[in-house]
Design an enzyme around this catalytic site. Structure first.
Site, mmCIF file in Angstrom:
data_model
loop_
_atom_site.group_PDB
_atom_site.id
_atom_site.type_symbol
_atom_site.label_atom_id
_atom_site.label_comp_id
_atom_site.label_asym_id
_atom_site.label_seq_id
_atom_site.Cartn_x
_atom_site.Cartn_y
_atom_site.Cartn_z
ATOM 1 N N GLU A 140 0.842 -1.199 0.000
ATOM 2 C CA GLU A 140 0.000 0.000 0.000
ATOM 3 C C GLU A 140 0.876 1.246 0.000
ATOM 4 O OE1 GLU A 140 -3.351 -0.304 2.787
ATOM 5 O OE2 GLU A 140 -3.170 1.836 3.163
ATOM 6 N N ASP B 20 0.310 5.311 0.630
ATOM 7 C CA ASP B 20 -0.765 6.153 1.176
ATOM 8 C C ASP B 20 -0.498 7.637 1.211
ATOM 9 O OD1 ASP B 20 -2.319 4.044 2.080
ATOM 10 O OD2 ASP B 20 -1.367 3.984 4.035
ATOM 11 N N GLU C 177 -2.733 10.407 3.281
ATOM 12 C CA GLU C 177 -3.907 10.635 4.125
ATOM 13 C C GLU C 177 -3.869 12.084 4.586
ATOM 14 O OE1 GLU C 177 -3.735 7.681 7.256
ATOM 15 O OE2 GLU C 177 -4.742 6.212 5.997
ATOM 16 N N HIS D 186 -0.267 12.926 5.786
ATOM 17 C CA HIS D 186 0.326 11.755 6.416
ATOM 18 C C HIS D 186 0.622 10.760 5.288
ATOM 19 C CE1 HIS D 186 0.223 8.728 9.800
ATOM 20 N NE2 HIS D 186 -0.153 7.925 8.828
ATOM 21 N N THR D 187 1.869 10.297 5.176
ATOM 22 C CA THR D 187 2.197 9.335 4.117
ATOM 23 C C THR D 187 2.738 8.058 4.743
ATOM 24 O OG1 THR D 187 4.480 10.107 3.866
ATOM 25 C CG2 THR D 187 2.811 11.195 2.498
ATOM 26 N N ASP E 268 4.455 1.121 9.309
ATOM 27 C CA ASP E 268 5.302 1.830 10.274
ATOM 28 C C ASP E 268 6.358 2.672 9.577
ATOM 29 O OD1 ASP E 268 3.884 0.573 12.298
ATOM 30 O OD2 ASP E 268 5.320 -1.080 12.468
ATOM 31 N N GLU F 19 5.823 6.090 8.559
ATOM 32 C CA GLU F 19 5.116 7.347 8.382
ATOM 33 C C GLU F 19 6.047 8.542 8.225
ATOM 34 O OE1 GLU F 19 4.719 5.293 10.959
ATOM 35 O OE2 GLU F 19 2.668 4.509 10.810
ATOM 36 N N ASP G 276 -10.691 9.262 16.883
ATOM 37 C CA ASP G 276 -9.970 8.643 18.001
ATOM 38 C C ASP G 276 -8.459 8.862 17.900
ATOM 39 O OD1 ASP G 276 -10.118 7.052 15.708
ATOM 40 O OD2 ASP G 276 -9.813 5.189 16.829
ATOM 41 N N GLY H 34 -3.857 13.967 18.125
ATOM 42 C CA GLY H 34 -3.805 12.650 18.745
ATOM 43 C C GLY H 34 -5.145 12.155 19.278
#
Ligand code: NAG
Ligand code: NAG
Ligand code: NAG
Length: 276
Positions: A94, A96, A98, A111-112, A121, A123, A187, A192
């Protein structure tokens, strides 16, 4: 002198653009996915009951995928809009993008992540140098056998190289679909998880247009790669592009897993040693 242009139709390279009705399926959220302007514009909405999503009909093995995206304006805290490539199965790959929403006036976080054989893991997070809710901007993923490059408006913001795939798996055998979605992630998404989605402001809507895939279509079982040569196939960052990447990373990167020693007390992931 007369210039003769040969138009070669390449069998496995699809270049499609601007028609969401033809090349995509709605996968979630029923009428929260809307296709407008004769297939040129697609909107995804999120409300208290559901988010929404679409995916490409085709699967691809390597390509350059671009879309113009205008994110949820004003209060978008708790929402995540995503745009990514993904294969199926438990050892999936994947790539990403985001977009994590925020309070009105506060900046989005891009966020990649790169997931290979089901393990992510990796990011990296960025700020943007413009307001992504005011207008459409182009977000691209280039994926070839050598490298994955994330671009924003043509500026590279991240690269993930194919080093030695015996040590660091690289997505190179599983075909992926283009996916996009909007969902409630209050969440964790904003500060956070401290700031929640404000349902009184729903629906939250993101808009997509001019989606294009210069990519090798995977014909199930037959293995369409290698497909005809194309500019994106051999592409690696040249010196000026690398300089721009460094500029973005210096000024706009807000999180990098490759320097997060607290998170990886046993040592940083192998690919980090070779990261620019
Ligand atoms: C997009 O595809 C749909 C369905 O095939 C078609 O009805 C529509 O005319 C197309 N739009 C454009 C701009 O070509
Ligand atoms: C939201 O805005 C705050 C304040 O500028 C910032 O610290 C935070 O990183 C932003 N993004 C998210 C997703 O929390
Ligand atoms: C549509 O996207 C393609 C590929 O990213 C780009 O070359 C083209 O300029 C875009 N068209 C418009 C009208 O923005």
């Amino acid at each position: 002198m007369k210039l003769i242009v040969f138009l070669v139709v390449l069998p496995w390279v699809a270049v499609f653009a601007r028609n969401f009705s033809q090349d995509f399926d709605l996968t979630w959220g029923s009428d929260r996915v809307r296709i407008l302007n004769n297939g040129e514009l697609l909107t995804l909405s999120l409300d208290k009951d559901s988010g929404s999503a679409f995916q490409s009909k085709n699967e691809y093995l390597f390509g350059k995928i671009s879309v113009q995206l205008k994110l949820v304006p004003d209060y978008s805290a708790g929402t995540v809009t995503s745009y990514y490539l993904a294969s199926q199965g438990s050892t999936w790959d994947e790539i990403d993008f985001e977009f994590l929403g925020n309070l009105s006036g506060d900046p989005y976080t891009v966020h990649t992540n790169v997931i290979t054989e089901g393990k992510g893991d990796r990011e990296q997070q960025f700020r943007l140098w413009f307001d992504p809710t005011a207008d459409f901007h182009t977000y691209s993923i280039l994926w070839n056998p050598h490298v994955i490059i994330f671009y924003v408006d043509g500026t590279p913001i991240r690269e993930f190289k194919n080093l030695d795939s015996t040590k660091v798996p690289f997505p190179e055998s599983r075909a992926m679909r283009i996916h996009s979605s909007i969902w409630n992630a209050d969440d964790w998404a904003t500060k956070g998880g401290l700031i929640k989605t404000d349902w009184s402001k729903a629906p939250f809507t993101a808009s997509f247009r001019n989606i294009s895939a210069q990519a090798c279509i995977w014909a199930s079982g037959s293995g369409a790669y290698p497909c005809s040569s194309n500019s994106w196939q051999a592409k690696q960052l040249d010196a000026p592009s690398l300089e721009r990447l460094m500029w973005v990373q210096k000024h706009y990167m807000i999180y990098n897993y490759c320097i997060d020693l607290k998170r990886f007390p046993q040592g940083l992931p192998l690919e980090c040693a070779a990261t620019t």
